[in-house]
Scaffold this active site. Sequence first.
Site, PDB file in Angstrom:
ATOM      1  N   SER A  99       0.826  -1.204   0.000  1.00 34.12           N
ATOM      2  CA  SER A  99       0.000   0.000   0.000  1.00 34.12           C
ATOM      3  C   SER A  99       0.862   1.257   0.000  1.00 34.12           C
ATOM      4  CB  SER A  99      -0.955  -0.032   1.187  1.00 34.12           C
ATOM      5  OG  SER A  99      -1.855   1.057   1.148  1.00 34.12           O
ATOM      6  N   ASP A 274      -4.340   5.666  -2.743  1.00 31.29           N
ATOM      7  CA  ASP A 274      -3.090   5.098  -2.242  1.00 31.29           C
ATOM      8  C   ASP A 274      -2.658   3.963  -3.176  1.00 31.29           C
ATOM      9  OD1 ASP A 274      -4.951   3.161  -1.575  1.00 31.29           O
ATOM     10  OD2 ASP A 274      -4.419   3.044   0.544  1.00 31.29           O
ATOM     11  N   ASP A 276      -2.642   0.668  -3.323  1.00 27.23           N
ATOM     12  CA  ASP A 276      -3.490  -0.476  -3.704  1.00 27.23           C
ATOM     13  C   ASP A 276      -4.953  -0.059  -3.821  1.00 27.23           C
ATOM     14  OD1 ASP A 276      -3.727  -0.072  -0.948  1.00 27.23           O
ATOM     15  OD2 ASP A 276      -4.102  -2.170  -0.509  1.00 27.23           O
ATOM     16  N   ASP A 278      -7.412   0.905  -2.039  1.00 29.60           N
ATOM     17  CA  ASP A 278      -8.558   0.571  -1.194  1.00 29.60           C
ATOM     18  C   ASP A 278      -9.032   1.795  -0.409  1.00 29.60           C
ATOM     19  OD1 ASP A 278      -6.392   0.696   0.538  1.00 29.60           O
ATOM     20  OD2 ASP A 278      -6.831  -1.171   1.576  1.00 29.60           O
TER      21      ASP A 278
END
Length: 486
Positions: A99, A274, A276, A278
């Site tokens: 992340s 960000d 990744d 999510d």
Amino acid sequence: MATPITCFKAYDIRGELNSQLTEEVAYRIGYAFAQELNAKTVVVGSDVRLTSTPLKLALSAGLIDAGATVTDIGMAGTEEIYFATKHLGVDGGIEVTASHNPINYNGMKLVKAGSVPISGDTGLNAIKEKAEALGDDYVSERLAHYTNGVTIDADAFFNSTAHVNEVKLSNTGKYAVKSCMSDYVSHMLSYVNLSNFTPLKVVVNAGNGAAGPALDAIEKEMKSQGVPIEFIKVHHDADGTFPNGIPNPLLPENRADTADAVKASGADFGIAWDGDFDRCFLFDADGEFIEGYYIVGLLAEAFIEKNTDSKIIYDPRVYWNTEDIVANAGGTPIKSKTGHAFIKERMRKEDAVYGGEMSAHHYFRDFAYCDSGMIPWLLIAELVCVKKQTLASMVKARIEAFPSSGEINSKLKDADAALERVTSKYKPQASVIDTTDGLGLEFGNWRFNLRKSNTEPVIRLNVESKGDIALMEEKTEALLTLIRDE
């Protein structure tokens, strides 16, 4: 003697490359995951980091050797793994991602069938024990079978984009590459009525992360249905060297590129993700960053407008704005302990349609109770069009009604002593004492929440008031002075 593995955290796996997280560790995790869950089918994906693909393939080798058939959806965000795990009906899913962590880190996020989260006491600790129990010689031999003994060299990854370890999985008969993008896009767009959209110009900043391809696929489908939306793309192409820095819009120094693009293009609002994706972060038409707390209220309102008896889950750090919006709209506000595992568990228990945290994690019942960084901006875009109001105007009134300090971290020598100082001074005066998560105290027209970090000597403070910015600022300063008085 078990080989110690130090990259397991409370809710996921994160570690420094070469020391805490290696291909051997990834293999062990894959093997142990399939063992612990008795998983026969597992879906895997990876973010854009240069080390993510080889780690994912070593992980897959372990899964295969433990008897699982692996479906690799390629470069993907964490939410694509959540979607694929449920959509494909497999026994589990693993995303290889760090992340927003530094470039010399990587990690994994793990879920069971139905995208149910795996945390320490729901399987993660057992996976760690099984991973440690595998014999060193066995792991080395099996990994060499797939890799010819080549392992990750972090320095090579950081200095060259060409070094990619080839793990031979295709001839196992238990490994296949499959895209779920089309079905994922259809699901994302099911949360909004595309006929509600009026012309919009939106800045999107993928931060050279995994959000770019998913956004492109959403854009293509929206345009095919005649949605009048224009995307201004910033740092859009995936690049595992992160030439524009690690995607972490929570850091103020990482917001300028999005804010500047919004102002320069005259966009209606901006979005940044960000690594990744999510989580998504929103900027108004003036390029001002909007705290995640106020987005929770807007999303709660969006769901209640679609279903008036909606249950809404929120975290206990700041909540007056959320409670006010939900109650006035006819929904049911429900407080939960902070953290994705707690929020998701409470949402399942209550059958809540939406859950939100001030940290920009937003959870959706119809998305397997998981968090998504794509659904929030779609709902906000629809809300802007339906209400015929700017994002800034919708948020401005809420900030004035319930001003908040935002989360302020203090790194201390003794966090326990600081918590005791605050408790001794303020608790006797409090009209409401809330220990859902940390110490929450109310004093009529202002309140605060103070929480200790689980992993470092840090205290996290949030203060809010009812319509009084000066009071909120005064109380914040007084609390910080007491907290930091060591």
